[in-house]
Design a protein around this motif. Sequence first.
Motif, PDB file in Angstrom:
ATOM      1  N   CYS A  87      -0.254  -3.018  -9.077  1.00  0.00           N
ATOM      2  CA  CYS A  87      -0.698  -4.449  -8.491  1.00  0.00           C
ATOM      3  C   CYS A  87       0.443  -4.944  -7.839  1.00  0.00           C
ATOM      4  CB  CYS A  87      -1.049  -5.213  -9.460  1.00  0.00           C
ATOM      5  SG  CYS A  87      -1.804  -6.809  -8.561  1.00  0.00           S
ATOM      6  N   CYS A 130       0.361  -7.918  -6.058  1.00  0.00           N
ATOM      7  CA  CYS A 130       0.121  -9.120  -5.728  1.00  0.00           C
ATOM      8  C   CYS A 130       1.634  -9.940  -5.871  1.00  0.00           C
ATOM      9  CB  CYS A 130      -1.142  -9.851  -6.463  1.00  0.00           C
ATOM     10  SG  CYS A 130      -0.582 -10.128  -8.254  1.00  0.00           S
ATOM     11  N   CYS A 176       2.458 -11.000  -9.689  1.00  0.00           N
ATOM     12  CA  CYS A 176       2.886  -9.792 -10.397  1.00  0.00           C
ATOM     13  C   CYS A 176       4.219  -9.486 -10.227  1.00  0.00           C
ATOM     14  CB  CYS A 176       2.003  -8.267 -10.070  1.00  0.00           C
ATOM     15  SG  CYS A 176       0.523  -8.258 -11.331  1.00  0.00           S
ATOM     16  N   ARG A 179      -0.590 -14.518 -18.852  1.00  0.00           N
ATOM     17  CA  ARG A 179       0.619 -13.361 -18.952  1.00  0.00           C
ATOM     18  C   ARG A 179       1.295 -13.600 -20.294  1.00  0.00           C
ATOM     19  NH1 ARG A 179       1.405 -10.868 -14.322  1.00  0.00           N
ATOM     20  NH2 ARG A 179       0.499 -11.616 -12.401  1.00  0.00           N
TER      21      ARG A 179
END
Length: 131
Positions: free
Chosen positions: A30, A32, A35, A75
């Motif tokens: 990922c 993004c 991240c 997270r």
Amino acid sequence: MAAIEKWKGRCACGAVHYESTEKPSLSFHCQCRQCQRATGNGHASLFVVSKNSTTVIGEMAFYDQKADSGNTVSRGFCPNCGSPMINRATAYPDHLVVNTATLDDPSIFGPSNVLFTESSQPWDHIDLKLK
Ligand SMILES: [Zn+2]
Ligand SMILES: [Zn+2]
């Protein structure tokens, strides 16, 4: 005969361990921005396992972020050493999203997709090695 893959791992200091008894339903990178910030890297490498199949030993801390979709992504990281480890998303309450390099043997990871390439960095090139 194929070797039995072990989907288990731990954080850098060893305070948090996990083990899943099933193969991931999804494995991906990922790119993004969330991240990128959370890992300090160009992308996160992640795999998805069901909550039912996964045992986590040790206490994680969680940081909640609102995704563009409106979902909340929590997270999970080790409060002692800070390793990003296991994430939860309100859209997928029965699943866990694990940061791959925490595996004891990260080489078993077989990513099939790269998400959010539109926010990728020009120096972050991903060569998909399909398994
Ligand atoms: Zn730790
Ligand atoms: Zn991401």
